[in-house]
Write a protein that holds these residues in place. Structure first.
Motif, PDB file in Angstrom:
ATOM      1  N   ARG A 119      -1.939  11.596   1.894  1.00  0.00           N
ATOM      2  CA  ARG A 119      -2.067  10.231   1.844  1.00  0.00           C
ATOM      3  C   ARG A 119      -0.448   9.204   1.734  1.00  0.00           C
ATOM      4  NH1 ARG A 119      -3.080   5.451  -1.263  1.00  0.00           N
ATOM      5  NH2 ARG A 119      -4.589   4.152   0.002  1.00  0.00           N
ATOM      6  N   CYS A 120       0.239   9.191   0.493  1.00  0.00           N
ATOM      7  CA  CYS A 120       1.732   9.077   1.228  1.00  0.00           C
ATOM      8  C   CYS A 120       2.405   9.356   2.564  1.00  0.00           C
ATOM      9  CB  CYS A 120       1.954   9.282  -0.265  1.00  0.00           C
ATOM     10  SG  CYS A 120       3.868   8.258  -0.177  1.00  0.00           S
ATOM     11  N   ALA A 121       2.083  10.823   2.554  1.00  0.00           N
ATOM     12  CA  ALA A 121       3.305  10.711   4.021  1.00  0.00           C
ATOM     13  C   ALA A 121       1.874  10.865   4.916  1.00  0.00           C
ATOM     14  CB  ALA A 121       2.284  12.645   4.820  1.00  0.00           C
ATOM     15  N   GLU A 151       0.958  -1.052   0.953  1.00  0.00           N
ATOM     16  CA  GLU A 151      -0.213  -0.153  -0.050  1.00  0.00           C
ATOM     17  C   GLU A 151       0.979   1.355  -0.018  1.00  0.00           C
ATOM     18  OE1 GLU A 151      -3.723   1.962   2.058  1.00  0.00           O
ATOM     19  OE2 GLU A 151      -2.798   0.725   3.173  1.00  0.00           O
ATOM     20  N   CYS A 152       1.709   1.088   0.673  1.00  0.00           N
ATOM     21  CA  CYS A 152       2.511   2.346   1.041  1.00  0.00           C
ATOM     22  C   CYS A 152       3.508   2.470   0.030  1.00  0.00           C
ATOM     23  CB  CYS A 152       4.017   1.870   1.781  1.00  0.00           C
ATOM     24  SG  CYS A 152       4.587   3.886   2.118  1.00  0.00           S
ATOM     25  N   CYS A 166      11.100  10.746   3.653  1.00  0.00           N
ATOM     26  CA  CYS A 166       9.623  10.567   2.490  1.00  0.00           C
ATOM     27  C   CYS A 166       8.606  11.525   3.199  1.00  0.00           C
ATOM     28  CB  CYS A 166       9.287   9.225   1.863  1.00  0.00           C
ATOM     29  SG  CYS A 166       8.156   9.523   0.570  1.00  0.00           S
ATOM     30  N   ALA A 167       8.205  10.803   4.302  1.00  0.00           N
ATOM     31  CA  ALA A 167       6.640  11.282   5.071  1.00  0.00           C
ATOM     32  C   ALA A 167       6.629  12.741   5.664  1.00  0.00           C
ATOM     33  CB  ALA A 167       6.161  10.473   6.089  1.00  0.00           C
ATOM     34  N   ASP A 168       7.769  13.091   5.676  1.00  0.00           N
ATOM     35  CA  ASP A 168       8.155  14.808   5.952  1.00  0.00           C
ATOM     36  C   ASP A 168       8.162  15.771   5.216  1.00  0.00           C
ATOM     37  OD1 ASP A 168       8.639  13.207   8.605  1.00  0.00           O
ATOM     38  OD2 ASP A 168      10.574  13.906   8.763  1.00  0.00           O
ATOM     39  N   ILE A 169       8.306  14.999   3.783  1.00  0.00           N
ATOM     40  CA  ILE A 169       8.301  16.107   2.958  1.00  0.00           C
ATOM     41  C   ILE A 169       7.268  15.949   1.648  1.00  0.00           C
ATOM     42  CG2 ILE A 169       9.987  16.045   0.323  1.00  0.00           C
ATOM     43  CD1 ILE A 169      12.400  15.152   1.706  1.00  0.00           C
ATOM     44  N   CYS A 170       6.704  14.633   1.998  1.00  0.00           N
ATOM     45  CA  CYS A 170       5.567  14.426   1.380  1.00  0.00           C
ATOM     46  C   CYS A 170       4.797  15.876   2.295  1.00  0.00           C
ATOM     47  CB  CYS A 170       4.856  13.100   1.246  1.00  0.00           C
ATOM     48  SG  CYS A 170       5.490  12.242   0.161  1.00  0.00           S
TER      49      CYS A 170
END
Length: 109
Positions: free
Chosen positions: A99-101, A8-9, A71-75
């Motif tokens: 959603r990605c974050a 899912e990620c 990635c979560a932080d940048i998203c």
């Protein structure tokens, strides 16, 4: 090695990268490009980190969680920036980024 736990990620990261690419390209066509500069910069960086995160997850890398946290932080930051603009491509990108974050952060937790 199974990448099912990342499925899912990985999908969210791939989708986010595509929306960021589209947003950056579309922002370059906006009449007031100066107002879109930060959006374009973050779109490019977000797309790059999403693709990197996908590669690390697909490889089952021991560093996948570290990359996914970044990635979560940048998203999140990209989604927040895109969300400030009224253009449809920015709003769609903001949704994909947030959603990605969320999914990357959940994967790390």
């Amino acid at each position: 090695m199974s990448i099912q736990k990342y499925k899912e990620c990985i999908e969210a990261c791939n989708i986010c990268a595509v929306y960021c690419d589209n947003c950056a390209t579309s922002c370059l066509q906006e009449p007031n490009l100066e107002n879109m500069a930060e959006c374009v910069r973050l779109d490019i960086q977000c797309a790059q980190i999403c693709r990197l995160a996908v590669a690390f997850m697909a490889q089952g890398s021991e560093y996948a969680q570290d990359i996914c946290q970044l990635c979560a932080d940048i998203c999140q930051k990209c989604g927040d920036e895109c969300g400030q603009h009224e253009a449809e491509h920015c709003q769609e990108c903001a949704q994909a980024c947030h959603r990605c974050a969320s999914l990357c952060a959940s994967m790390v937790a």
